[in-house]
Write an enzyme that holds these catalytic residues in place. Sequence first.
Site, mmCIF file in Angstrom:
data_model
loop_
_atom_site.group_PDB
_atom_site.id
_atom_site.type_symbol
_atom_site.label_atom_id
_atom_site.label_comp_id
_atom_site.label_asym_id
_atom_site.label_seq_id
_atom_site.Cartn_x
_atom_site.Cartn_y
_atom_site.Cartn_z
ATOM 1 N N VAL A 103 0.842 -1.199 0.000
ATOM 2 C CA VAL A 103 0.000 0.000 0.000
ATOM 3 C C VAL A 103 0.879 1.251 0.000
ATOM 4 O O VAL A 103 0.632 2.205 -0.749
ATOM 5 C CB VAL A 103 -0.955 0.000 1.205
ATOM 6 C CG1 VAL A 103 -1.753 1.291 1.267
ATOM 7 C CG2 VAL A 103 -1.883 -1.205 1.144
ATOM 8 N N MET A 104 1.919 1.253 0.820
ATOM 9 C CA MET A 104 2.814 2.406 0.869
ATOM 10 C C MET A 104 3.557 2.581 -0.454
ATOM 11 O O MET A 104 3.763 3.699 -0.919
ATOM 12 C CB MET A 104 3.820 2.275 2.017
ATOM 13 C CG MET A 104 3.193 2.331 3.400
ATOM 14 S SD MET A 104 2.265 3.846 3.693
ATOM 15 C CE MET A 104 0.605 3.234 3.589
ATOM 16 N N GLY A 116 2.351 1.790 -3.314
ATOM 17 C CA GLY A 116 1.343 2.368 -4.189
ATOM 18 C C GLY A 116 1.145 3.854 -3.953
ATOM 19 O O GLY A 116 0.910 4.620 -4.887
ATOM 20 N N LYS A 117 1.259 4.276 -2.697
ATOM 21 C CA LYS A 117 1.149 5.700 -2.390
ATOM 22 C C LYS A 117 2.364 6.471 -2.895
ATOM 23 O O LYS A 117 2.266 7.668 -3.179
ATOM 24 C CB LYS A 117 1.001 5.912 -0.882
ATOM 25 C CG LYS A 117 -0.355 5.533 -0.362
ATOM 26 C CD LYS A 117 -0.462 5.865 1.110
ATOM 27 C CE LYS A 117 -1.882 5.618 1.597
ATOM 28 N NZ LYS A 117 -2.093 6.140 2.944
ATOM 29 N N CYS A 118 3.494 5.798 -3.008
ATOM 30 C CA CYS A 118 4.711 6.459 -3.487
ATOM 31 C C CYS A 118 4.664 6.738 -4.988
ATOM 32 O O CYS A 118 5.222 7.731 -5.462
ATOM 33 C CB CYS A 118 5.937 5.595 -3.177
ATOM 34 S SG CYS A 118 6.342 5.506 -1.428
#
Length: 91
Positions: A49-50, A52-54
């Site tokens: 998820v992180m 993907g946020k990056c």
Amino acid sequence: MEAGFSTSHTKDPRKSYDLARRRNTVAVVTDGSTVLGLGGIGPEAGIPVMEGKCAPFKAFGGVDTIPLCIRSQDVDQMATPQLCWRALSAA
């Protein structure tokens, strides 16, 4: 060669923004307690998820990111090397 870069940073710390990744890099941090409505899935499960946020930071802003998923919910401990190494190492 690295010694030359390091000594130039000592003389003028602002050069570190030009000569290292630091110029355009931010951390995207989570403790895994609340991940995109998935709840408390933990830091290891939060890594995708992180990441993907990056992606939008780079795609839309040209900003380099490092996803940090830390195994602690204590704000005072979050920046300690003992908790960050798991997010940054292959071990």
